[in-house]
Design an enzyme around this catalytic site. Sequence first.
Site, PDB file in Angstrom:
ATOM      1  N   GLU A 127       0.816  -1.220   0.000  1.00  0.00           N
ATOM      2  CA  GLU A 127       0.000   0.000   0.000  1.00  0.00           C
ATOM      3  C   GLU A 127       0.853   1.275   0.000  1.00  0.00           C
ATOM      4  O   GLU A 127       0.495   2.270  -0.628  1.00  0.00           O
ATOM      5  CB  GLU A 127      -0.956   0.000   1.196  1.00  0.00           C
ATOM      6  N   PHE A 141      -5.713   0.342   5.615  1.00  0.00           N
ATOM      7  CA  PHE A 141      -4.485   0.329   4.804  1.00  0.00           C
ATOM      8  C   PHE A 141      -4.432   1.550   3.878  1.00  0.00           C
ATOM      9  O   PHE A 141      -3.356   1.944   3.443  1.00  0.00           O
ATOM     10  CB  PHE A 141      -4.391  -0.987   4.029  1.00  0.00           C
ATOM     11  N   ARG A 175     -18.547  -1.810   1.250  1.00  0.00           N
ATOM     12  CA  ARG A 175     -18.588  -2.524  -0.024  1.00  0.00           C
ATOM     13  C   ARG A 175     -19.992  -3.032  -0.335  1.00  0.00           C
ATOM     14  O   ARG A 175     -20.274  -3.410  -1.460  1.00  0.00           O
ATOM     15  CB  ARG A 175     -17.669  -3.750   0.048  1.00  0.00           C
TER      16      ARG A 175
END
Lengths: 275, 312
Positions: B60, B85, B169
Amino acid sequence: MTTKELEKFALEIRLATVECIKSRGFGHIGGSLSVCDALAVLYGDIMNVDPKNPAKPDRDKFVSSKGHAGPAVYATLALKGYFPKEQLLTLNQPGTNFPSHCDMNKTPGVDMTTGSLGQGTSEAVGLALGDKLQGRNCTTYLMVGDGEANEGQVWEAAMFTAAKKLTNLVWLIDWNKKQLDGYVSDILEPFDFEEKFRAFGFDACTIDGNDVAQLKEALSKKATDKPIAIILDTVKGKGVTEVEEAAGNHSMNVGAEVFDGWIEEIKGKLAALEA
Amino acid sequence: MKIVYNGEKDSRQFKNVIGETVEALLKADDKVVWLDADLMGCSGTNKIKDDRVINCGIAEANMAGIAAGLSAAGMKPYAHTFGPFASRRCYDQVFLAAGYAKNPITMIGTDPGITAAFNGGTHMPFEDVALYRALPEATIFDITDVPMLEAALKMAKDMPGVKYIRVPRKDSYQVYEDGAEFTPGKAVVLREGKDGVIVASGIMVHEALQAAEKLAKDGIEMAVIDPITIKPLDVETIRAYAEKTGLVVVAENHNYIGGLTSAVQDAVCGMALKFGYVAVEDKFGEVGPVDYLRTQYDLTDDHIVKVVKGLK
């Protein structure tokens, strides 16, 4: 440029670097002097850049991920005509365009902001990738410190460079053997850089990084299907005997008369070269 | 702005909307690049065939730095990974290579707060907003519904600075009409009320609207405001409703330290009013279904009702 011309340019960069650091009385002299020869060959012979148009999109680019080599980068850019040389004497003064670490928004000709070690590697990957995606025929040259290679991000970026076949990015490792606290091998032994880069998927070689002829030959080589990594076997503080010999030469704080002695040494070498 | 909220779940999943919107953005603008960190299956971008969709692997920090470099080369990069992240794992890279160096990028952190659910405490960011609030010139979108997600993704493309979009999501409740347009720093008043105001973002907008409905049955009329961006915050609107009603309750899916609660407190500091919040009480995350976590961290409509009534 001929070898002699490149040697002269490297000495001029060293001279301007020491004068730049002298103006503030202290600075990152060791790691600036170790990369002067590479800067001379890159900006004197290899890179397609235009000091009158520093933002030309298809120019070759240089990222000193070891951002503290700022003074040497600024000296090179001044000598190339990006800005008047006198401006080098404002290093780290309030409001200056010449901070310790390279800043793309302050200094004409600096292609990327660096200073938090390791970060310039990914930034250089992004520059090279962006140029590739836009079909530009240009190369990004990335300078990484050997101590800097302690940072895990360096190896993330190296993996990406080879895995994505980013052959328009050339890695240069300034293997000057020292970092702030002492010898790299005592602090965090990196073992063999050349083998490491080869294992990461690079076409890797090691040269004398303070020899302009070797630098020119290595940097003139075109990448095939693998990106190129050149390990520069250098001396931290190269070109000024007292700095080379100093135990702690990462950043030095000395009197003006000491700086003057160093300047005389470089001027002597320039005179000898021209004789 | 037409409000279409009816308390029922949207049939669209956020991740599919990300995939479809990004595909359209790639077609519309040849400078757009999508970077992902081995989570393309989670951002719905794994089906897109385009050389400007690049999987950086599980790295990342490198991805954030590459995004900044791409931006310096003239591209318009988006980079996605899970919220923790996309914030704390690559904070120095986002802060310096993008923020300080003035290379505009858009970071997308999925599964904010309790929506990390079965990935548990290691993946559950209650601090991501705090980090991005401390980044000068950053813009933070806490996504409420599908139309807001589409708008934020489109807007972020050409905005300066670092943009952080935190979005689940999966499920959502539609609040705004399809095709709704928003302005960063301009809040939307979802419901009027004279007795107080609930400032809620992200998944807490639905809870706040439910709470306001329940409170209305008890004769307490609460206004509900969605700030759209936590930074910049619409201080003017929030102060106006604080002034008008004298009671402010903040609801957020984040630690009360450093997030929307702190931002609203900064905004109303010095005003004579009653103040409360429904947020995570400086705790780490834990694993479990979202419904369990909602109760565990008191991020419910009933808890909002309780806090409001406690202040009356």
